[in-house]
Design an enzyme around this catalytic site. Sequence first.
Site, PDB file in Angstrom:
ATOM      1  CD  GLU A  65     -68.426 120.031  -7.887  1.00 39.83           C
ATOM      2  OE1 GLU A  65     -67.555 119.919  -6.991  1.00 39.83           O
ATOM      3  OE2 GLU A  65     -68.943 119.045  -8.448  1.00 39.83           O
ATOM      4  CG  HIS A  95     -75.247 117.210  -5.640  1.00 41.05           C
ATOM      5  ND1 HIS A  95     -75.308 116.798  -4.325  1.00 41.05           N
ATOM      6  CD2 HIS A  95     -73.929 117.209  -5.971  1.00 41.05           C
ATOM      7  CE1 HIS A  95     -74.081 116.554  -3.882  1.00 41.05           C
ATOM      8  NE2 HIS A  95     -73.224 116.784  -4.864  1.00 41.05           N
ATOM      9  CD  GLU A  96     -73.257 118.221  -9.787  1.00 46.84           C
ATOM     10  OE1 GLU A  96     -72.297 118.804  -9.253  1.00 46.84           O
ATOM     11  OE2 GLU A  96     -73.464 117.002  -9.633  1.00 46.84           O
ATOM     12  CG  HIS A 146     -71.041 121.196  -5.599  1.00 46.11           C
ATOM     13  ND1 HIS A 146     -70.196 121.072  -4.518  1.00 46.11           N
ATOM     14  CD2 HIS A 146     -71.324 119.930  -6.006  1.00 46.11           C
ATOM     15  CE1 HIS A 146     -69.980 119.781  -4.277  1.00 46.11           C
ATOM     16  NE2 HIS A 146     -70.655 119.070  -5.163  1.00 46.11           N
ATOM     17  CD  GLU A 200     -69.343 116.425  -3.399  1.00 42.31           C
ATOM     18  OE1 GLU A 200     -70.575 116.640  -3.374  1.00 42.31           O
ATOM     19  OE2 GLU A 200     -68.645 116.668  -4.396  1.00 42.31           O
ATOM     20  CG  ASP A 223     -59.791 109.442  -9.246  1.00 41.98           C
ATOM     21  OD1 ASP A 223     -60.551 110.344  -8.846  1.00 41.98           O
ATOM     22  OD2 ASP A 223     -58.969 109.610 -10.158  1.00 41.98           O
ATOM     23  CE1 TYR A 226     -71.448 113.681  -3.700  1.00 45.58           C
ATOM     24  CE2 TYR A 226     -69.688 112.237  -2.953  1.00 45.58           C
ATOM     25  CZ  TYR A 226     -70.219 113.078  -3.906  1.00 45.58           C
ATOM     26  OH  TYR A 226     -69.526 113.320  -5.064  1.00 45.58           O
TER      27      TYR A 226
END
Length: 622
Positions: A290, A314-315, A318, A337, A394, A402
């Site tokens: 994003e 979605h982006e 953001h 998220e 990560d 989410y």
Amino acid sequence: MAPVDPHSFTDSTHPLTTHIALTLYFHFPSSTIHATALLTLQTPHTGQLSLDTRFLTIHKILDPETLTTLPFTLSSSEHPIKGHHLTVSLNNHSSILVLYSTSPSSSALQWLSPPQTFKKIHPFVYTQCQSVHARSVFPCQDTPAARVCYSAKLNVPRGLSAVMSARHCDRRDPVGSDLDGVLTKEATGFGFDLKSLWCEEGRVVEEFVMDQPIPPYLFAFAVGELGFREVGPRTRVYSEAVDGVLDAAAREFAGTEEMIRQAEMLFGEYDWERFDLLVLPPSFPYGGMENPRMVFLTPTVIKGDASGAQVVAHELAHSWTGNLITNKNNEHFWLNEGFTTYAERRIVEVVKGEDIAALNVGIGWRGLNEEMERFKDNMEFTKLKNNQEGVDPDDIYSQVPYEKGFQFLWRIERQIGRPAFDEFLKKYIATFKFKSIDTETFLDFLKANVPGIEKEIDLQQWTEGTGIPPDAHEPVSNLYTKIVSLANDFKLGRMPREDEVADWNGQEWELYLENLPKVVEASQVLALDARYRLSESKDYEVKVAFLQLAISSRCRDYYGEVEKTLKEVGRMKYLRPLYSGLVHGAGKDEEKILAKRVFAEARECYHPIAQGVVEAIFAKHV
């Protein structure tokens, strides 16, 4: 030290950086950037200043006023998550000039040789700085708590162009004054005269400015042979200059302006001026990133039916939740998220209808339940607010922030009603825009603005409890119920009839496959594919869901297709389940050999973040 973030050396007793001015010289043959970073602090500081770095060579640090050197130390050992700790000694300084070079091992940068690009003529480089990788591009306080404005001059070969998560100001010839304050090679420690290199024939400078304070993980650029198509009054679609890719992307994302308008009605004015899209090469490790003003996308979202626009939704969401209001550190990632997943589904509901929105919620519900299984031995990471001390973000990236975050906000909406929740959301965004906050700040704001909510909803269980709370909610819609029912019929040996699936698109098939048993007879896998050719789907969500079923059912007829898929995409959403499926479980010697061979052959085509994720899967199961 008084840390503000388990993933950063940033010290809360030190002033934060407010602005970074960068000059970046791109040397493609060595996959290196030679650079300067002028860091401006919010107040003058005396004593040590802590900065994050990873895979950077620090040549020299100067007082930008006098050009005298400032003493610094770089930790000799590398912290496995934080990288190298850079400390600079200051004496009432409010700015420092760092002269440094990146490394080909930079965890944020993927350097693609010409054969790895679409056109196979020019090289390409791009960044992926979330969660903790900005420090491998420039020294910084690499925590979302430290929001910065920045400017950047990118010196690139003339045949290439650059885009950034910032406003483009100029494309011009390089001049020596671009490097004022950086003198001869003796003065810099680079080992060469950077000014001479900077002003060489065949180079061009692209200038950018970001006037709004962003967390470092939203710093982004890409350099290559780029083309674009206009798709709206504030949106261009960029990619490598390949007509087929650009035209397909322009068709897929033609409805972007309508989505922006609907989002503005829901969440308030769009604050970033432009909303451009960059379709990256297949190695991009995420569906989308994003970055403000310039969203990065995987080419796998170009599906040919405009359904890939959901990733864009979605982006886009953001732009309010994540970019305007940001989690203070990754332990509160759900604030980015969960809110964005909620906002995305509200946009989709308006643009695509309630049935499609319910499908999305249903796919997410299945994904959330699967994550509970994945983390059954470490339930800490099924919490919204969790402890990540000593944990690489990560490695634990998942659907929990989410989908559990979405479920929490959906629960609040059901409690107080949509009109009241919409008003609450707008007030929340207006109150905290351009700030980085934590879960407690959100909960305090919620309780202050929705009096008594804590008596109706167990807020502590939702934010600090493990697992899925009992008042979470599976979606209800006729289409959703029908698809789940057909998946249940498959367990009884009945495949859906062609008339039952005639109007299905990728999301319907994805939900169907997600609800099938994890293991079926190999003959059932073959029969399903013989009728519906799911292994050949152009929609990777469908294809990968089918291949997961084939792997778990030991239907080896499809291992060739698994190998092909692992070699043509680098999106971790697909790599993680396919590699995990091959190596997880007993008696999988043949599959493990296949996985290791494919990874050895495909590794160089994956982004460094994706390489690390696959290596972590192997470390656990091979």
